[in-house]
Design a protein around this motif. Structure first.
Motif, PDB file in Angstrom:
ATOM      1  N   SER A 113       1.040  -1.375   0.176  1.00 28.30           N
ATOM      2  CA  SER A 113       0.329  -0.252  -0.116  1.00 28.30           C
ATOM      3  C   SER A 113       0.595   1.326   0.335  1.00 28.30           C
ATOM      4  O   SER A 113       2.227   1.313   0.176  1.00 28.30           O
ATOM      5  CB  SER A 113      -0.651  -0.241   1.518  1.00 28.30           C
ATOM      6  OG  SER A 113       0.178   0.068   2.289  1.00 28.30           O
ATOM      7  N   GLY A 114       0.578   2.396  -0.956  1.00 27.55           N
ATOM      8  CA  GLY A 114       0.609   3.730  -0.697  1.00 27.55           C
ATOM      9  C   GLY A 114       0.651   4.436  -1.811  1.00 27.55           C
ATOM     10  O   GLY A 114      -0.253   3.898  -2.338  1.00 27.55           O
ATOM     11  N   THR A 115       1.296   5.325  -2.164  1.00 26.25           N
ATOM     12  CA  THR A 115       1.316   6.547  -2.613  1.00 26.25           C
ATOM     13  C   THR A 115       2.557   6.860  -3.613  1.00 26.25           C
ATOM     14  O   THR A 115       2.889   6.461  -3.314  1.00 26.25           O
ATOM     15  CB  THR A 115       0.559   7.550  -2.462  1.00 26.25           C
ATOM     16  OG1 THR A 115       0.193   7.418  -1.318  1.00 26.25           O
ATOM     17  CG2 THR A 115       0.512   8.490  -3.629  1.00 26.25           C
ATOM     18  N   GLU A 116       1.753   6.532  -4.914  1.00 24.31           N
ATOM     19  CA  GLU A 116       3.079   6.546  -6.378  1.00 24.31           C
ATOM     20  C   GLU A 116       2.101   8.009  -7.089  1.00 24.31           C
ATOM     21  O   GLU A 116       1.506   8.108  -7.291  1.00 24.31           O
ATOM     22  CB  GLU A 116       3.285   5.113  -6.968  1.00 24.31           C
ATOM     23  CG  GLU A 116       3.543   4.803  -6.321  1.00 24.31           C
ATOM     24  CD  GLU A 116       5.924   4.698  -5.601  1.00 24.31           C
ATOM     25  OE1 GLU A 116       6.002   5.980  -6.665  1.00 24.31           O
ATOM     26  OE2 GLU A 116       6.523   4.419  -4.713  1.00 24.31           O
ATOM     27  N   TYR A 117       3.302   7.507  -8.025  1.00 25.53           N
ATOM     28  CA  TYR A 117       2.369   8.382  -9.614  1.00 25.53           C
ATOM     29  C   TYR A 117       3.099   7.394 -10.811  1.00 25.53           C
ATOM     30  O   TYR A 117       3.826   7.231 -10.458  1.00 25.53           O
ATOM     31  CB  TYR A 117       3.107   9.449  -9.589  1.00 25.53           C
ATOM     32  CG  TYR A 117       2.555  10.649  -8.170  1.00 25.53           C
ATOM     33  CD1 TYR A 117       1.626  11.572  -8.588  1.00 25.53           C
ATOM     34  CD2 TYR A 117       3.142  10.663  -6.854  1.00 25.53           C
ATOM     35  CE1 TYR A 117       1.388  13.008  -7.628  1.00 25.53           C
ATOM     36  CE2 TYR A 117       3.109  11.168  -6.056  1.00 25.53           C
ATOM     37  CZ  TYR A 117       2.118  12.232  -6.572  1.00 25.53           C
ATOM     38  OH  TYR A 117       1.148  13.233  -5.545  1.00 25.53           O
ATOM     39  N   LEU A 159       4.340   2.712 -11.982  1.00 23.55           N
ATOM     40  CA  LEU A 159       4.372   3.443 -11.160  1.00 23.55           C
ATOM     41  C   LEU A 159       5.461   3.677 -10.493  1.00 23.55           C
ATOM     42  O   LEU A 159       6.356   2.643  -9.992  1.00 23.55           O
ATOM     43  CB  LEU A 159       3.270   2.410 -10.106  1.00 23.55           C
ATOM     44  CG  LEU A 159       1.387   2.265 -10.699  1.00 23.55           C
ATOM     45  CD1 LEU A 159       1.456   1.055  -9.338  1.00 23.55           C
ATOM     46  CD2 LEU A 159       1.132   3.177 -10.892  1.00 23.55           C
ATOM     47  N   GLY A 160       6.026   5.257 -10.299  1.00 20.80           N
ATOM     48  CA  GLY A 160       6.933   5.770 -10.115  1.00 20.80           C
ATOM     49  C   GLY A 160       8.228   4.830  -9.985  1.00 20.80           C
ATOM     50  O   GLY A 160       8.303   5.090 -11.653  1.00 20.80           O
ATOM     51  N   ASP A 161       9.285   5.015  -9.345  1.00 16.49           N
ATOM     52  CA  ASP A 161      10.709   3.898 -10.258  1.00 16.49           C
ATOM     53  C   ASP A 161      10.256   3.215  -9.154  1.00 16.49           C
ATOM     54  O   ASP A 161      11.332   1.530  -9.108  1.00 16.49           O
ATOM     55  CB  ASP A 161      11.943   4.696  -9.298  1.00 16.49           C
ATOM     56  CG  ASP A 161      11.938   4.723  -7.591  1.00 16.49           C
ATOM     57  OD1 ASP A 161      11.433   4.968  -7.161  1.00 16.49           O
ATOM     58  OD2 ASP A 161      12.546   5.380  -7.259  1.00 16.49           O
ATOM     59  N   THR A 162       9.049   2.421  -8.968  1.00 14.97           N
ATOM     60  CA  THR A 162       8.982   0.645  -8.437  1.00 14.97           C
ATOM     61  C   THR A 162       8.853   0.044  -9.879  1.00 14.97           C
ATOM     62  O   THR A 162       9.321   0.731 -10.864  1.00 14.97           O
ATOM     63  CB  THR A 162       7.796   0.540  -7.352  1.00 14.97           C
ATOM     64  OG1 THR A 162       6.768   0.542  -8.847  1.00 14.97           O
ATOM     65  CG2 THR A 162       7.086   1.844  -6.015  1.00 14.97           C
ATOM     66  N   LEU A 163       8.739  -1.834  -9.471  1.00 17.10           N
ATOM     67  CA  LEU A 163       8.859  -2.794  -9.989  1.00 17.10           C
ATOM     68  C   LEU A 163       7.249  -2.742 -10.438  1.00 17.10           C
ATOM     69  O   LEU A 163       6.948  -4.049 -11.839  1.00 17.10           O
ATOM     70  CB  LEU A 163       9.145  -3.755 -10.092  1.00 17.10           C
ATOM     71  CG  LEU A 163      10.935  -3.393  -9.597  1.00 17.10           C
ATOM     72  CD1 LEU A 163      11.405  -5.301  -9.519  1.00 17.10           C
ATOM     73  CD2 LEU A 163      11.717  -3.313 -10.689  1.00 17.10           C
ATOM     74  N   TYR A 164       6.270  -1.799  -9.500  1.00 19.28           N
ATOM     75  CA  TYR A 164       4.908  -2.427 -10.059  1.00 19.28           C
ATOM     76  C   TYR A 164       4.037  -1.446 -11.170  1.00 19.28           C
ATOM     77  O   TYR A 164       5.091  -0.305 -11.426  1.00 19.28           O
ATOM     78  CB  TYR A 164       5.085  -2.159  -8.281  1.00 19.28           C
ATOM     79  CG  TYR A 164       4.513  -2.792  -7.464  1.00 19.28           C
ATOM     80  CD1 TYR A 164       4.723  -4.216  -7.525  1.00 19.28           C
ATOM     81  CD2 TYR A 164       5.164  -2.220  -6.319  1.00 19.28           C
ATOM     82  CE1 TYR A 164       5.716  -5.158  -6.319  1.00 19.28           C
ATOM     83  CE2 TYR A 164       5.994  -2.817  -5.771  1.00 19.28           C
ATOM     84  CZ  TYR A 164       6.034  -4.255  -5.284  1.00 19.28           C
ATOM     85  OH  TYR A 164       5.945  -4.559  -4.113  1.00 19.28           O
ATOM     86  N   VAL A 200       0.515  10.820 -17.673  1.00 17.71           N
ATOM     87  CA  VAL A 200       1.786   9.952 -16.590  1.00 17.71           C
ATOM     88  C   VAL A 200       1.707  11.649 -15.547  1.00 17.71           C
ATOM     89  O   VAL A 200       1.164  12.598 -16.373  1.00 17.71           O
ATOM     90  CB  VAL A 200       2.840  10.596 -17.374  1.00 17.71           C
ATOM     91  CG1 VAL A 200       4.240  10.750 -16.885  1.00 17.71           C
ATOM     92  CG2 VAL A 200       3.796   9.558 -18.821  1.00 17.71           C
ATOM     93  N   GLY A 201       1.671  10.857 -14.799  1.00 22.60           N
ATOM     94  CA  GLY A 201       2.029  12.240 -13.244  1.00 22.60           C
ATOM     95  C   GLY A 201       0.608  11.918 -12.660  1.00 22.60           C
ATOM     96  O   GLY A 201       0.539  12.491 -11.328  1.00 22.60           O
TER      97      GLY A 201
END
Length: 207
Positions: A113-117, A159-164, A200-201
């Motif tokens: 869980s959390g917040t990404e862009y 999602l952001g710089d994650t692998l998700y 994007v964003g």
């Protein structure tokens, strides 16, 4: 003339459906290994890219398409909210409403869980399994080109710089289930719809 156009449209839908019907399964059900398939023929026959899989060819999983629902949230319109327990993704709209989509979520031990862009968007994305997944599944390819056999499906939102990612799937029967390694799976026609609506964003809140 109208008859000819109508016939051509009908033939196109039938041909697209047949391409999917004739396509080999993406995963060997006995060994669990990914099959590369020969989807490139489909691509060559479709100048605009692979056709989305016809909805009537999806397994009867009880999962419905995008639906406008009442949704109480403090998030601004345009925000994506994913409720993992409900296995639902909400694209927040004005006037206390949202567009609800079904998603597959991370299996036990892989949820988050959390917040990404949204950091990037891709059509028919390539797939490169991360190192930890390859360690668990050495039978997987190191790289798999985009196409109908690709596990990321028709579209991917990174999602952001994650692998998700929020992405499509070559196994639509898993949508609505708890079966991924942390990504959010959608039916191909649903992720295409979402892809067109966000940029994007865009903020993504995972609950």
């Amino acid at each position: 003339m109208l008859f000819l156009f109508g016939f051509a449209g009908l033939w196109g839908e039938t041909a697209a459906a047949q391409l999917w019907e004739d396509a080999p399964p993406a995963v060997d059900r006995k060994t669990g290994s990914v099959k590369m398939g020969d989807g490139y023929l489909d691509f060559l026959l479709q100048p605009s890219g692979y056709p989305p899989r016809p909805a009537e060819n999806y397994p009867k999983s009880g999962v419905t398409g995008p639906t406008v629902v009442r949704y109480a949230t403090g998030e601004a319109p345009g925000t994506i909210v994913i409720e993992t327990q409900r296995r639902a993704l909400f694209l927040v709209q004005d006037n206390g409403k949202a567009i609800r989509y079904a998603v597959g979520v991370g299996r036990e031990g892989f949820g988050w869980s959390g917040t990404e862009y949204i950091s990037a968007k891709r059509e028919w994305p390539d797939w490169r399994p991360p190192a930890d997944m390859l360690a668990r599944r050495p039978d997987l390819p190191v790289h798999m080109p985009g196409g109908p056999d690709n596990p990321l499906g028709a579209r991917a939102l990174y999602l952001g710089d994650t692998l998700y990612r929020i992405h499509g799937s070559n196994e639509p029967e898993t949508v609505g289930q708890q079966s991924s390694s942390g990504c959010f799976r959608m039916r191909n026609e649903d992720v295409i719809d979402l892809y067109r609506r966000v940029k994007v964003g865009t903020k993504v809140v995972v609950l």
